[in-house]
Scaffold this active site. Structure first.
Site, short mmCIF file in Angstrom:
data_model
loop_
_atom_site.label_atom_id
_atom_site.label_comp_id
_atom_site.label_asym_id
_atom_site.label_seq_id
_atom_site.Cartn_x
_atom_site.Cartn_y
_atom_site.Cartn_z
CE LYS A 1 -25.01 10.90 10.28
NZ LYS A 1 -23.89 11.72 9.79
CD GLN A 2 -29.27 14.26 9.66
OE1 GLN A 2 -28.12 13.89 9.80
NE2 GLN A 2 -29.63 15.52 9.83
CD GLU B 1 -24.15 14.50 6.87
OE1 GLU B 1 -23.48 13.75 7.61
OE2 GLU B 1 -24.19 15.74 7.01
CD1 TRP C 1 -25.85 21.25 8.02
CD2 TRP C 1 -28.06 21.46 8.24
NE1 TRP C 1 -26.38 19.98 8.13
CE2 TRP C 1 -27.74 20.08 8.26
CE3 TRP C 1 -29.40 21.84 8.36
CZ2 TRP C 1 -28.70 19.08 8.40
CZ3 TRP C 1 -30.36 20.84 8.50
CH2 TRP C 1 -30.01 19.48 8.52
CG ASP C 2 -25.65 20.91 12.99
OD1 ASP C 2 -25.62 20.78 11.75
OD2 ASP C 2 -25.12 20.11 13.77
#
Length: 750
Positions: A591-592, A486, A357-358
């Site tokens: 994580k992000q 994640e 999906w990046d």
């Protein structure tokens, strides 16, 4: 790790050979042309630690996996790119002894990746007994012809005695992947032929038990040398052309090697493939090295003329943005809608080289600004062409509509972690958002009203089936998901996922009002279905905390022991290398960007107070252990006028690989996150937005910089923006006149 590469505006160069950092050097000096690419491993055999890797776009293998075999709907295999036949192999023998930098005595070492010209040059002096030879290796992967790779090797006798030099140019099929579950070799060699100056290997991926296609790849080389042809013994599954002769002191010997690589992606059968391979080889064998190089450099010059970003006052920042754009373009430039962008591109085997999906979330926003619109449209067509696979993925879960895969080559899900594969379903919304992003940026509605409306309808049908209605709360909810963060698995009501599902349904309903009668009949969305979708939009549950004024990442998140990352002892960072997975999942650490990812996507839909409250709450909890994290935080910090944080995060995203921030660049570069540096400058520092069909900017200049300049394509125009200590200047390079906004004031460009 010590810094082995110099900081230069257009070059990634080192003057020292560092065997302990060999894999890092190989990653950093990777080359590609969108169709294929290779790590910067040496042409000659190297007996030390190395990760040779040559990868061909769209050529992959379904590697076996036994993880979760008992779970219904689980993917049968893990798809991955596979290491291709080594076509750059050139061994050099000096007085009969093979060159090997592990054991040889060398000096004057230089390794130079020229990003402006997309060439890699390596030179050094080697001493073997009485012989002393200066060697130079040059290579490029042609941007002008997708099937072509060109090498040149020069040996100069810089000693005092005559020296025998042998070049052994080979195609070697004795390769395997380091990242393979069962140490398989993935190729069957079908044919090998050769004469004194040419050779070829045709190979096919081994049969598999999963019904996925086999790929046939043909490689042919043509060699010319200033030394006479010589007979060289070849190993099994190898073709070698040899050239040998004596060099007097001061004399040069040169080998030029042209390689053509073709695959069954472009040819129907082996006969056609072989004929095409020979035709292309004959064409390039008559063209000089310099002419082939010039055609290649000219293509890169065109690319840079649209996309180059210049930064004055900070050479490290300048090198960072150019390195990232260079590697991004080396991986993908939109020529083939059957291809996409793997997180490592052609630079390594981690993540299997598949599509994530990046691409939709991070890559398309950059390609929209630095390439013609056809490039981004081809990325959208890639997903449209795989719609059948998305229907299959949803059906495997017992759901309606289409579920686009987390990891894929052909549209079928091929990842091997359940919490990612079938919980991180927000990617369906990210793909819908990419369609919207393309449409609003380009002004082109032809895709969304035809192919795009099919994708949106299929995705909306999935969301309408995946949600459930809570009678107790009288709201729609989505349980059992993983958001972009994640480090949180199998949670209920991830805000980002719920928000994207709601937005996708709303956007699809709007598009259904725009399509023509024929397309509406094809989509066949009835009035009852539309009413149901609107009810989901109206009653979607979005977790929120009134006291903190934030969107809650998911149900139960605020019940965690909320402590900032600064409370973690330094020797326990990064947590993914020091903590158990159980401890990470129970922690509040992110994580992000997750909630912040959604705020970035729809940045104009939130008030300054909402953006600040969420940023101030979530950023201190974020460990930035995803390469996709820093860019979002840089843009939001810039939007909030928090310059120091914006610059800190820009530096992290722009030099993630150059400075090996996460100590994992040796595995390959972080290609999809390389978009972050452009986004941080253009959407962050320059404040670029598209609202109501109008382009606007609100630039500021980081204190560390003297100025910055970037070019941007927008609806057929090429615009240049220059920001310095005095003002902002915007000019129209090509295209029709345009009115834009700069700091909320209209500016006429003509």
């Amino acid at each position: 790790m010590k810094q082995t590469f110099a900081v230069e505006p257009w070059h990634v160069v080192t003057h020292q050979f560092a065997p302990e950092d060999k894999r890092l050097q190989e990653s950093m000096t990777s080359l590609g042309n969108g169709n294929m690419g290779l790590r910067g491993f040496f042409e000659e055999d190297y007996s030390g630690d190395t990760l040779p890797g040559i990868y061909i776009g769209g050529v992959w293998y379904p590697d076996k996996t036994r993880v979760g075999w008992w779970k219904n709907g689980y993917p049968a295999y893990f798809g991955k790119v596979i290491n291709a036949v080594n076509f750059i192999k050139v061994n050099v023998l000096i007085n009969g002894e093979k060159l090997d930098l592990v054991t040889d005595t060398i000096s004057d070492f230089d390794l130079d990746l020229d990003m402006q010209r997309s060439t890699l040059t390596r030179s050094f002096v080697v001493t073997k007994g009485d012989a002393k030879v200066a060697l130079t290796f040059e290579r490029f992967v042609s941007a002008a012809q997708k099937e072509l790779v060109v090498l040149r090797v020069n040996a100069k006798n810089v000693g005092h005695t005559a020296t025998n030099i042998t070049f052994a140019s080979a195609l070697d099929a004795n390769v395997q992947n380091e990242d393979a579950n069962y140490d398989e070799r993935f190729w069957d060699v079908l044919a090998t032929t050769g004469d004194t100056t040419t050779g070829e290997i045709i190979s096919r991926t081994k049969p598999n038990d999963f019904g996925t296609p086999q790929f046939t790849v043909g490689m042919t080389m043509s060699n010319t040398a200033t030394l006479p042809a010589a007979s060289i013994d070849a190993a099994e599954n190898e073709v070698v052309n040899g050239f040998a002769g004596q060099l007097e002191p001061g004399q040069n010997g040169t080998l030029e090697k042209r390689v053509i690589v073709v695959s069954s992606r472009d040819y129907d059968d082996q006969v056609a493939l072989t004929a095409g391979m020979h035709r292309l080889r004959d064409q390039v064998s008559q063209t000089s090295f310099d002419d082939l190089l010039q055609a290649h450099v000219a293509v890169w010059a065109q690319r840079w003329s649209k996309s180059d970003v210049t930064i004055e006052g900070d050479v490290a920042a300048q090198q960072g943005i150019r390195f990232n754009l260079f590697q991004l373009f080396s991986t993908y430039y939109g020529e083939d809608s059957r291809l996409n962008i793997g997180p490592k591109g052609f630079t390594g085997e981690k993540y299997g080289g598949a599509t994530y999906w990046d691409t939709e979330a991070f890559a398309i926003p950059v390609y929209l600004g630095v390439t013609d619109a056809t490039v981004s449209r081809n990325l959208l067509m890639y997903r449209y062409q795989q719609l059948d696979g998305a229907f299959h993925n949803a059906k495997m879960q017992g759901l309606a509509g289409a579920l686009y895969p987390m990891v894929t080559f052909d549209g079928i899900e091929s990842h091997n972690e359940w919490e990612i594969t079938f919980e991180e379903i927000h990617r369906n919304g990210d793909i819908a958002f990419a369609i919207y992003n393309y449409t609003r940026y380009t002004g082109d509605t032809s895709y969304v009203e035809h192919e795009g409306s099919e994708v949106l309808t299929a995705i909306s049908r999935f969301w309408a089936d995946r949600v459930h209605f809570s009678k107790r709360n009288q709201q729609y909810m989505i349980h059992g998901v993983t958001g972009p963060d994640e480090y949180e698995n199998n949670v209920d009501n991830n805000w980002y996922t719920n928000y994207l599902a709601q937005w996708t349904l709303r956007y699809t309903l709007a598009i259904l009002e725009q399509v023509d009668a024929d397309q509406a009949a094809k989509l066949n969305v009835g009035s009852d279905e539309k009413v149901h979708w609107q009810d989901i939009v109206d009653r979607m549950y979005l977790p929120h905390d009134d006291e903190l004024g934030i969107f809650v990442q998911h149900d139960g998140f605020l019940d965690k022991d909320i402590e900032p990352v600064s409370a973690i002892p330094a020797d326990q960072l990064p947590i993914n290398q020091h903590w158990s997975w159980d401890k990470i999942l129970r922690s509040p650490y992110i994580k992000q960007g997750d909630v912040l990812q959604g705020i970035w996507d729809f940045i104009e839909d939130f008030t300054p107070e909402q953006k600040k409250a969420n940023f101030d709450f979530y950023e201190p909890l974020t460990v930035h252990e995803s390469s996709l994290s820093a860019a979002i935080h840089s843009i939001l910090a810039a939007d909030l006028h928090e310059e120091d944080k914006a610059v800190e995060m820009y530096e992290r995203t722009s030099r993630l690989d150059l400075d090996n921030y996460n100590n994992d660049t040796a595995d390959g570069l972080h290609i999809t996150s390389m978009t972050g540096s452009w986004l941080a400058i253009v959407q962050g520092f320059a404040g670029m937005r598209v609202q109501h069909d109008q382009l606007s900017f609100a630039p500021f200049l980081p204190k560390k910089w003297t100025s910055y300049t970037f070019r941007q394509l927008f609806r057929g125009r090429l615009i240049e923006v220059h920001v310095d200590q005095n003002d902002t200047r915007v000019k129209l390079i090509t295209g029709d006149p345009l009115t834009i906004m700069v700091h909320d004031r209209p500016v006429e460009l003509a």
